[in-house]
Scaffold this motif. Structure first.
Motif, mmCIF file in Angstrom:
data_model
loop_
_atom_site.group_PDB
_atom_site.id
_atom_site.type_symbol
_atom_site.label_atom_id
_atom_site.label_comp_id
_atom_site.label_asym_id
_atom_site.label_seq_id
_atom_site.Cartn_x
_atom_site.Cartn_y
_atom_site.Cartn_z
ATOM 1 N N ASN A 15 0.837 -1.201 0.000
ATOM 2 C CA ASN A 15 0.000 0.000 0.000
ATOM 3 C C ASN A 15 0.875 1.256 0.000
ATOM 4 N N VAL A 16 1.935 1.227 0.801
ATOM 5 C CA VAL A 16 2.865 2.365 0.867
ATOM 6 C C VAL A 16 3.565 2.556 -0.472
ATOM 7 N N LEU A 17 4.059 1.480 -1.061
ATOM 8 C CA LEU A 17 4.794 1.576 -2.323
ATOM 9 C C LEU A 17 3.906 2.101 -3.447
ATOM 10 N N ARG A 18 2.614 1.820 -3.370
ATOM 11 C CA ARG A 18 1.699 2.275 -4.422
ATOM 12 C C ARG A 18 1.281 3.728 -4.241
ATOM 13 N N TYR A 19 1.085 4.163 -2.981
ATOM 14 C CA TYR A 19 0.417 5.440 -2.766
ATOM 15 C C TYR A 19 1.251 6.500 -2.044
ATOM 16 N N ALA A 20 2.364 6.106 -1.404
ATOM 17 C CA ALA A 20 3.179 7.095 -0.697
ATOM 18 C C ALA A 20 3.946 7.960 -1.692
ATOM 19 N N LYS A 21 4.196 9.188 -1.291
ATOM 20 C CA LYS A 21 4.931 10.117 -2.152
ATOM 21 C C LYS A 21 6.435 10.001 -1.946
ATOM 22 N N SER A 22 6.895 10.178 -0.696
ATOM 23 C CA SER A 22 8.349 10.168 -0.479
ATOM 24 C C SER A 22 8.772 9.716 0.916
ATOM 25 N N CYS B 166 1.668 3.739 11.795
ATOM 26 C CA CYS B 166 2.343 4.003 10.526
ATOM 27 C C CYS B 166 1.794 5.282 9.920
ATOM 28 N N SER B 167 2.625 5.973 9.179
ATOM 29 C CA SER B 167 2.160 7.152 8.454
ATOM 30 C C SER B 167 3.010 7.357 7.213
ATOM 31 N N ASN B 168 2.400 7.894 6.194
ATOM 32 C CA ASN B 168 3.135 8.254 4.976
ATOM 33 C C ASN B 168 2.469 9.439 4.299
ATOM 34 N N ASP B 169 3.269 10.205 3.563
ATOM 35 C CA ASP B 169 2.688 11.272 2.752
ATOM 36 C C ASP B 169 2.045 10.641 1.530
ATOM 37 N N LEU B 170 1.270 11.421 0.786
ATOM 38 C CA LEU B 170 0.465 10.875 -0.295
ATOM 39 C C LEU B 170 0.802 11.506 -1.639
ATOM 40 N N ARG B 171 0.840 10.681 -2.666
ATOM 41 C CA ARG B 171 0.989 11.201 -4.022
ATOM 42 C C ARG B 171 -0.276 11.943 -4.444
ATOM 43 N N GLU B 172 -1.414 11.416 -3.969
ATOM 44 C CA GLU B 172 -2.713 11.979 -4.357
ATOM 45 C C GLU B 172 -3.607 12.032 -3.127
ATOM 46 N N ALA B 173 -4.313 13.118 -2.959
ATOM 47 C CA ALA B 173 -5.175 13.290 -1.788
ATOM 48 C C ALA B 173 -6.267 12.220 -1.752
ATOM 49 N N ILE B 174 -6.620 11.798 -0.534
ATOM 50 C CA ILE B 174 -7.682 10.822 -0.323
ATOM 51 C C ILE B 174 -8.994 11.553 -0.066
ATOM 52 N N ASP B 175 -10.043 11.043 -0.636
ATOM 53 C CA ASP B 175 -11.374 11.603 -0.411
ATOM 54 C C ASP B 175 -11.719 11.452 1.072
ATOM 55 N N PRO B 176 -11.873 12.546 1.826
ATOM 56 C CA PRO B 176 -12.141 12.457 3.272
ATOM 57 C C PRO B 176 -13.391 11.657 3.613
ATOM 58 N N SER B 177 -14.369 11.650 2.727
ATOM 59 C CA SER B 177 -15.616 10.932 3.001
ATOM 60 C C SER B 177 -15.430 9.421 2.993
ATOM 61 N N LEU B 178 -14.291 8.947 2.439
ATOM 62 C CA LEU B 178 -14.053 7.506 2.357
ATOM 63 C C LEU B 178 -13.092 6.998 3.431
ATOM 64 N N THR B 179 -12.547 7.890 4.248
ATOM 65 C CA THR B 179 -11.526 7.497 5.225
ATOM 66 C C THR B 179 -11.995 6.368 6.123
ATOM 67 N N ALA B 180 -13.209 6.464 6.636
ATOM 68 C CA ALA B 180 -13.718 5.462 7.578
ATOM 69 C C ALA B 180 -13.968 4.116 6.908
ATOM 70 N N GLU B 181 -13.965 4.075 5.562
ATOM 71 C CA GLU B 181 -14.303 2.847 4.844
ATOM 72 C C GLU B 181 -13.107 2.227 4.132
ATOM 73 N N LEU B 182 -11.926 2.805 4.294
ATOM 74 C CA LEU B 182 -10.775 2.346 3.515
ATOM 75 C C LEU B 182 -10.380 0.906 3.821
ATOM 76 N N HIS B 183 -10.708 0.419 5.027
ATOM 77 C CA HIS B 183 -10.344 -0.952 5.375
ATOM 78 C C HIS B 183 -11.371 -1.958 4.874
ATOM 79 N N GLU B 184 -12.465 -1.478 4.248
ATOM 80 C CA GLU B 184 -13.456 -2.383 3.698
ATOM 81 C C GLU B 184 -13.010 -2.867 2.325
ATOM 82 N N ARG B 185 -13.546 -4.007 1.917
ATOM 83 C CA ARG B 185 -13.130 -4.583 0.642
ATOM 84 C C ARG B 185 -13.478 -3.641 -0.510
#
Length: 239
Positions: free
Chosen positions: A148-155, A172-191
């Motif tokens: 997940n980090v290798l795909r979406y982290a910036k640096s 864990c924390s990483n910066d992002l190449r692309e901003a995440i939709d805040p409305s989906l944060t609570a659902e990111l662990h869902e399939r």
């Protein structure tokens, strides 16, 4: 009676979740398969056409291999997800030291972080952390987090472990190449949930769902927070 009914309901829910995931992945599986089929037909035509150079044919072969590798990765992720949901596969707890376990995993992935241009920082608990969990399940959890980090982290990627009074904390924390939709944060662990609008080829959307499934079976907790520039994940394991 009630327990049997509850178990039957949980089994039905798991089967429905897996079936829905297979349906959702059908398009993703079809895309690289169709691509490989198209390139294979082009290669057959190229071999029948003496004017097409061997170098061009080798380039077509490389494209076919690339598509098949994407297909294989998607199938592997689907298999891992169904395995993480299968209650009949019992987790086998064994005693090991968490900090050394993490060092070994990230040592193997260090070249991938370098290639991706991502700085890796481990802030491990000063004292050893001994725990009894299924080693393979925890290894799969970290493998998915790393992907997940290798795909979406910036640096940058940061991981910390701490031994608390009532639990073992992994944050864990990483910066992002692309901003995440805040409305989906609570659902990111869902399939099949992805916060980013664009995703790399081969990403199934099952990575964090697999992490969540294994942690749930281990009696651990998972929480995710995001900002426009940062993705943060916190795991609490039982002591």
């Amino acid at each position: 009676m009630r327990q049997s009914l509850r178990q039957a309901e949980e089994l039905a829910a798991n089967q429905a979740a897996v079936q829905q995931t297979i349906s959702n992945l059908a398009h993703d599986l079809r895309t690289p398969l169709t691509g490989a089929k198209g390139y294979l037909e082009l290669l057959i035509e190229a071999q029948q056409d003496s004017t097409i150079e061997r170098l061009e044919q080798e380039e077509i072969l490389a494209l076919i291999q690339q598509r098949l590798e994407i297909l294989n990765e998607l199938l592997e992720q689907l298999f891992t997800y169904t395995k993480s949901r299968d209650e009949s596969l019992k987790l086998e707890a064994e005693l090991f030291e968490l900090n050394e376990f993490i060092r070994q995993i990230f040592a193997l992935a260090y070249a991938d972080f370098e290639q991706a241009g991502i700085t890796l920082e481990l802030d491990l608990n000063p004292e050893p952390i001994r725990l009894a969990e299924d080693r393979q399940a925890l290894q799969q959890i970290f493998s998915n987090l790393i992907q997940n980090v290798l795909r979406y982290a910036k640096s940058q990627f940061y991981l910390r472990t701490r031994l608390l009074e009532d639990s073992i904390l992994i944050s864990c924390s990483n910066d992002l190449r692309e901003a995440i939709d805040p409305s989906l944060t609570a659902e990111l662990h869902e399939r099949y949930k992805r916060g980013a609008k664009h995703r790399p080829e081969g990403a199934s959307g099952l990575g964090l769902a697999i992490v969540s499934s294994y942690l749930e079976r281990m009696g651990a907790s998972l929480s995710i927070t995001t900002t426009e520039e940062q993705f943060c994940l916190e795991i609490r394991l039982r002591k």
